[in-house]
Structures are given as structure tokens and as C-alpha cells.
Design an enzyme around this catalytic site. Structure first.
Site, PDB file in Angstrom:
ATOM      1  CB  SER A 148      10.547 -38.102   3.572  1.00 34.17           C
ATOM      2  OG  SER A 148       9.304 -38.755   3.545  1.00 34.17           O
ATOM      3  CE1 TYR A 188       7.174 -38.927  11.276  1.00 31.23           C
ATOM      4  CE2 TYR A 188       6.762 -40.922  10.003  1.00 31.23           C
ATOM      5  CZ  TYR A 188       7.638 -39.953  10.465  1.00 31.23           C
ATOM      6  OH  TYR A 188       8.973 -39.993  10.111  1.00 31.23           O
ATOM      7  CE  LYS A 199       8.700 -36.975   8.392  1.00 31.29           C
ATOM      8  NZ  LYS A 199       9.714 -35.891   8.405  1.00 31.29           N
TER       9      LYS A 199
END
Length: 274
Positions: free
Chosen positions: A133, A147, A151
């Protein structure tokens, strides 16, 4: 000797961790979109490396690659979901194609590898999934909305997965690196078409990033080896000192907001004493 399956092994963390494992005598199924980028590994380590061409967004190809690795080495001990890239830009600027591509690689790619590996790990009654992560998996930052979304999704999936696998002997660790000098923000990155109205936000973000010197990713190799050798590895592990300072601020602010607005939140529940 441990047997690893590592996605995104052509460079960055994937390459560094693959080399660290091989240097100590382990076996590695190393995947990359371009198999030619793995030729130096096979040249240096011989048949302890199984180089595989893999696009993690291709689910059937993922299952085939994992099956080939398990057949070649007889087992899988450590599965590293490392393949991913950064998408830089404001939420409004992001096209549908860019948004879907970011989630397809960073989230669904990890999901497909996880699903492909689990039958092998369950049958063994042992194994360790490393889900790569980011500090951006617990905090969200301007210019990184998609993004961050990828994650955060991976973190939620992995926390639930850890509880599901606990009785089966399979471990899960979410690895959350701080800023490192990998290719994540370089040639591997994608960028949106900028909207002028957001330029002050973009400039402020650049100014903040320029004050931090990325750490050397090679420093993580020994840490990852110790992690996979641990009998009881943690669900989450930061890499580097930077995430601690940031996480402490993020969680303190969240708790403060929840407490400040508890008076309103509780109005959505039954009256006290009811």
C-alpha cells in the site's frame, strides 16, 4: 529457503526485494509486463528465478502465472502484490479511462493475484501475503485522489482478508511505505490534463514535496526479510520514519472531528435511555 511470487519485479521495491530474497538463497517467481527486464536476474541467479511475463489486470493470465510458479517450485511462501503506479492529477481532471486503469492495476490486480494464490496457501496451511500500500493508503492528498482510492480499497480488502484467513494459517501484512526514491512518481506515473483553476493547489503540493528528500528504497530490503521471517507478522507495517509523524496527525484530527460532531451524530440514534 522460502519461495516468493513478486509482481512488478522489474524495478523499485519489487526488484530490490527479489534480489534480497535471492541473495540469501530463496527462490523467486518474478513477474513483469516485459519479461526482458528480468533477464539479468536469471543470468545472476539461474533456476532459482522463474521469470514470468504478466499484466496483473489480465485475470486469466494472473491465475496461469501463479499456477506455473507453484508447479515449478512446489509451493509459495510469500506472495508480494507490488505492481502499481501513481496517477497524478485532480479528481475533476481524471478521465474515465485513467480512473479505471488506476483501479484495475493497483486494486484489481492485487485482488486477482490474491485470489489465485489463496488455494495454494490454504492447501499448505501456511503462507504470507504482502500487500504493498502506501502512506497514501491511510491518508489522502491533493493531486492523488484516484491513487489514494486504489490504496484505501486495497487496505479495506486486506484487513477483511486477514480476519478470513486467520484460522487457516495464512498471514496478511499491509506494507505502507513513506516517500522513497522509486520510479512510482517517475516514468511509471500517469498524469491528468491540468485545469487552470487548480494551479494554486498543484503549486502548493509541489512546494511541499520539494522539502522532503526521498529515502533510499534499498534500505527496505532487510526489513522485508525480517518481516517474512516473523512467526506472527503484523497486519500493518510502515516503512521508514516519515509515516509515523503523518499518521499521528491524521488520526488525531479524525478523532477530534468525530468527537466535535458527536452531538449531531447521536441525533441519528435512539434517545438516551430508550
Amino acid at each position: 529457503m522460502k519461495t516468493w511470487f513478486i509482481t512488478g519485479a522489474s524495478r523499485g521495491f519489487g526488484r530490490i526485494w527479489a534480489e534480497a530474497a535471492l541473495d540469501r538463497g530463496d527462490q523467486v517467481a518474478a513477474t513483469a509486463r516485459d519479461r526482458r527486464t528480468l533477464e539479468d536476474l536469471t543470468g545472476a541467479y539461474g533456476d532459482r528465478v522463474l521469470p514470468l511475463t504478466l499484466d496483473v489486470t489480465d485475470r486469466p493470465a494472473v491465475f496461469d502465472a501463479v499456477s506455473r510458479a507453484a508447479a515449478a517450485f512446489g509451493r509459495l511462501d510469500v506472495v508480494v502484490n507490488n505492481a502499481g503506479y501513481g496517477l497524478f492529477g485532480m479528481v475533476e481532471e481524471t478521465t474515465e479511462q485513467q480512473a479505471r486503469a488506476q483501479l484495475e492495476t493497483n486494486f484489481f490486480g492485487a485482488l486477482w493475484v490474491t485470489q489465485a494464490a489463496l488455494p495454494v496457501l490454504r492447501a499448505q496451511g501456511t503462507g504470507h501475503l504482502l500487500q504493498v500500500s502506501s502512506i497514501g493508503g491511510i491518508g489522502a492528498f491533493p493531486t492523488l485522489g484516484l491513487y489514494n482510492a486504489s490504496k484505501w480499497a486495497l487496505e479495506g480488502l486486506s484487513e477483511a482478508l486477514s480476519a478470513e484467513l486467520a484460522p487457516l494459517g495464512v498471514k496478511v501484512t499491509i506494507v505502507e511505505p513513506g516517500p522513497y526514491g522509486t520510479d512510482w512518481s517517475g516514468d511509471s506515473a500517469a498524469h491528468t490534463e491540468p485545469i487552470e483553476a487548480y494551479e494554486p493547489v498543484r503549486q502548493a503540493r509541489r512546494a511541499g514535496a520539494s522539502t522532503r528528500t526521498p529515502d533510499d528504497p534499498a534500505l527496505t530490503a532487510g526489513v522485508i526479510l525480517q518481516l517474512v521471517d516473523s512467526a506472527e507478522p503484523p497486519l500493518r507495517l510502515f516503512l521508514g520514519p516519515y509515516p509515523y509523524r503523518l499518521a499521528e496527525t491524521l488520526y488525531a484530527n479524525r478523532l477530534a472531528t468525530w468527537h466535535d460532531w458527536r452531538w449531531l451524530a447521536e441525533q441519528a440514534g435512539p434517545p438516551h435511555g430508550a
